[in-house]
Design a protein around this motif. Structure first.
Motif, mmCIF file in Angstrom:
data_model
loop_
_atom_site.group_PDB
_atom_site.id
_atom_site.type_symbol
_atom_site.label_atom_id
_atom_site.label_comp_id
_atom_site.label_asym_id
_atom_site.label_seq_id
_atom_site.Cartn_x
_atom_site.Cartn_y
_atom_site.Cartn_z
ATOM 1 N N LEU A 226 -2.533 111.346 24.507
ATOM 2 C CA LEU A 226 -1.658 110.396 25.202
ATOM 3 C C LEU A 226 -2.135 108.961 25.016
ATOM 4 C CD1 LEU A 226 -1.146 112.319 28.588
ATOM 5 C CD2 LEU A 226 0.489 112.119 26.701
ATOM 6 N N TYR A 232 7.216 107.471 24.876
ATOM 7 C CA TYR A 232 7.362 108.320 26.048
ATOM 8 C C TYR A 232 7.959 109.688 25.723
ATOM 9 C CZ TYR A 232 12.419 107.382 26.558
ATOM 10 O OH TYR A 232 13.773 107.315 26.365
ATOM 11 N N GLU A 235 5.087 111.769 24.350
ATOM 12 C CA GLU A 235 4.065 111.990 25.366
ATOM 13 C C GLU A 235 4.512 113.021 26.415
ATOM 14 O OE1 GLU A 235 1.621 108.338 26.474
ATOM 15 O OE2 GLU A 235 3.298 107.418 25.401
ATOM 16 N N VAL A 236 5.777 112.951 26.804
ATOM 17 C CA VAL A 236 6.293 113.965 27.727
ATOM 18 C C VAL A 236 6.278 115.332 27.057
ATOM 19 C CG1 VAL A 236 8.353 114.771 28.954
ATOM 20 C CG2 VAL A 236 7.705 112.362 29.071
ATOM 21 N N THR A 239 2.795 116.896 27.159
ATOM 22 C CA THR A 239 2.441 117.536 28.436
ATOM 23 C C THR A 239 3.151 118.884 28.594
ATOM 24 O OG1 THR A 239 4.191 116.357 29.655
ATOM 25 C CG2 THR A 239 2.022 115.315 29.557
ATOM 26 N N ARG A 273 -2.583 109.340 33.392
ATOM 27 C CA ARG A 273 -1.578 108.449 33.975
ATOM 28 C C ARG A 273 -2.118 107.043 34.158
ATOM 29 N NH1 ARG A 273 -0.047 108.916 38.633
ATOM 30 N NH2 ARG A 273 2.163 108.409 38.526
ATOM 31 N N THR A 281 6.135 105.113 30.067
ATOM 32 C CA THR A 281 5.806 106.527 29.901
ATOM 33 C C THR A 281 5.498 107.178 31.243
ATOM 34 O OG1 THR A 281 4.928 106.177 27.675
ATOM 35 C CG2 THR A 281 4.191 108.139 28.832
ATOM 36 N N ARG A 282 4.752 106.464 32.081
ATOM 37 C CA ARG A 282 4.385 107.005 33.390
ATOM 38 C C ARG A 282 5.640 107.303 34.219
ATOM 39 N NH1 ARG A 282 1.548 102.937 34.957
ATOM 40 N NH2 ARG A 282 -0.234 103.564 33.702
ATOM 41 N N LEU A 285 7.431 110.355 32.646
ATOM 42 C CA LEU A 285 6.644 111.574 32.867
ATOM 43 C C LEU A 285 6.790 112.051 34.311
ATOM 44 C CD1 LEU A 285 4.386 113.376 31.396
ATOM 45 C CD2 LEU A 285 2.801 112.115 32.847
ATOM 46 N N TRP A 289 8.600 115.711 35.351
ATOM 47 C CA TRP A 289 7.902 116.791 36.033
ATOM 48 C C TRP A 289 8.384 116.964 37.465
ATOM 49 C CZ3 TRP A 289 5.596 120.678 33.934
ATOM 50 C CH2 TRP A 289 5.116 120.555 32.638
#
Length: 422
Positions: A226, A232, A235-236, A239, A273, A281-282, A285, A289
């Motif tokens: 990450l 993003y 990166e998602v 995860t 994070r 991205t944060r 993400l 989730w």
């Protein structure tokens, strides 16, 4: 196509019940869904006895779902990862000794207390079974369910230090409970000679310690990935791959996938994070989730309710279950109180804290899944039925009252969230 139809049924029912709850009942999401599913199941059972065709078809679809596999090998890892993403790791570290003691010593003590009390309770109702099966019941009903706990505490606005104890214990005690359950299961199947201290110790190292180490390795590898990019979408996806691939790897290595996902989620949530993601991205993400967590929670609690369509709970089993609720709560009080008394020098606590820890130890899908994994050669119907009664009481009665209890004891940090506001 049958798998698709089953999944479609669960999603449609969850969406309809979610709308009804949000629009009219306004109960906390998970509780409202399960209440509606339970009521609908009871109505469907009545219609099924009248020979209504679509009810019989729905019953066949629910009967075809392997609850144990769906929860323990698929859903649980996603739900635990999503829940651990937002846990304050530093606060958890400060409470580490208390959390670890309650998750280990507390679970073992609760298993012994519940199992022994259950063994002497059954003859009162004209029932009897081997002591090992009573201990099995103690093992499967002792772990508090992180899925139920996390969902309820979001809306209770509990004091943060107390919240971290409850959440931390719930996230970790399932690993201990599974090891204890498997060990007792082996004794029940093959005899005590097949479950020596050496075998149990190896099982603990492989399942619990192996799961923690695997989760740490996967978590830091994901953090590195990450941190090395800024996109993003990718990166998602990383995860998501962590949870799916990590769970499959844990299964292949015979380690605890849920425990691995808890540790990985804590690392990604703390390091990833804060240090490895852009603000964009944060945000994506967290939303991804959170949405996935809500969908899977909805499916899970609808599934718990719909299982009533295929369970056969006799009047005697119901009565045993009602008395077992008291036994489980008393065992919870002792198994939480003893570690806290021993550690009082380091972690001061008062009666209000013990009350909330006792009442806030909700049982949920994990207990149901373990009970449903028992073979017919054991007293499966009795143990599943009693487990179901305890779990339904725990989620509905304890879940609905934990918020008012926290407020009355002065442990709330603010007004309870309005479940209809989300």
């Amino acid at each position: 196509m049958e798998l698709y139809n089953t999944l479609a049924l669960l999603i449609v029912v969850a969406a309809v019940f979610g709308y009804i709850n949000h629009r009219f009942l306004k109960l906390p999401g998970t509780i409202g869904l399960m209440v509606l599913a339970l009521v609908s199941s009871l109505l469907a059972i009545g219609l099924g006895k009248l020979g209504v065709e679509w009810v019989l078809t729905a019953g066949q679809l629910v009967r075809g779902i392997d609850f144990h596999t769906v929860l323990m090998q698929v859903m649980l890892s996603f739900l635990l990862f999503a829940g651990s993403l937002h846990v304050d790791v530093r606060a958890l570290g400060r409470e580490g000794l208390a959390v670890g003691t309650m998750a280990t010593v507390g679970t073992l003590l609760s298993t012994a207390l519940v199992g022994t009390a259950f063994y002497y309770l059954l003859p009162v109702f004209g029932l009897s079974t081997d002591f090992i099966y009573c201990l099995l019941f103690g093992a499967l009903i002792s772990p508090t369910d992180p899925i139920a706990v996390l969902g309820i505490l979001k809306e209770a606005r509990i004091d943060k230090r107390l919240e971290i104890r409850i959440v931390g214990e719930s996230l970790f005690n399932d690993g201990i409970a599974v090891v204890v359950f498997i060990s007792l299961y082996q004794i029940a199947l093959y005899g005590a000679e097949k479950a020596t201290p050496g075998i149990i110790g190896h099982l603990f190292l492989q399942e619990a310690v192996g799961g923690i180490l695997l989760g740490a390795a996967l978590g830091y590898a994901t953090y590195w990935a990450l941190r090395s990019i800024d996109n993003y979408q990718v990166e998602v996806m990383i995860t998501l791959a962590l949870v799916m691939g990590g769970t499959a790897l844990a299964t292949a290595l015979h380690t605890s996938g849920p425990l691995a996902m808890v540790v990985a989620g804590l690392i990604v949530g703390d390091q990833g994070r804060e240090l490895g993601m852009s603000d964009e991205t944060r945000e994506y993400l967290d939303k991804f989730w959170e949405l996935l967590d809500e969908i899977l929670n909805a499916i899970l609690f609808v599934l718990i309710g719909l299982e009533m369509l295929v369970l056969h709970i006799s009047h005697t089993t119901l009565l045993v279950g009602l008395v077992s609720i008291v036994l489980v709560l008393l065992a919870r009080w002792v198994s939480v109180g003893v570690p806290l008394v021993v550690l009082q020098r380091f972690y001061p606590f008062d009666r209000q804290t013990l009350r909330v820890l006792t009442w806030g130890g909700l049982r949920g899908g994990i207990s149901v899944a373990l009970a449903l994994s028992l073979p017919d050669s054991m007293p499966r119907d009795l143990l599943v039925g009693v487990t179901y009664v305890v779990v339904i009481f725990s989620i509905i009665v304890q879940g609905l009252s934990i918020g008012p209890l926290v407020k009355r004891l002065g442990l709330s940090t603010g007004p309870a969230e309005d479940p209809a506001a989300h």
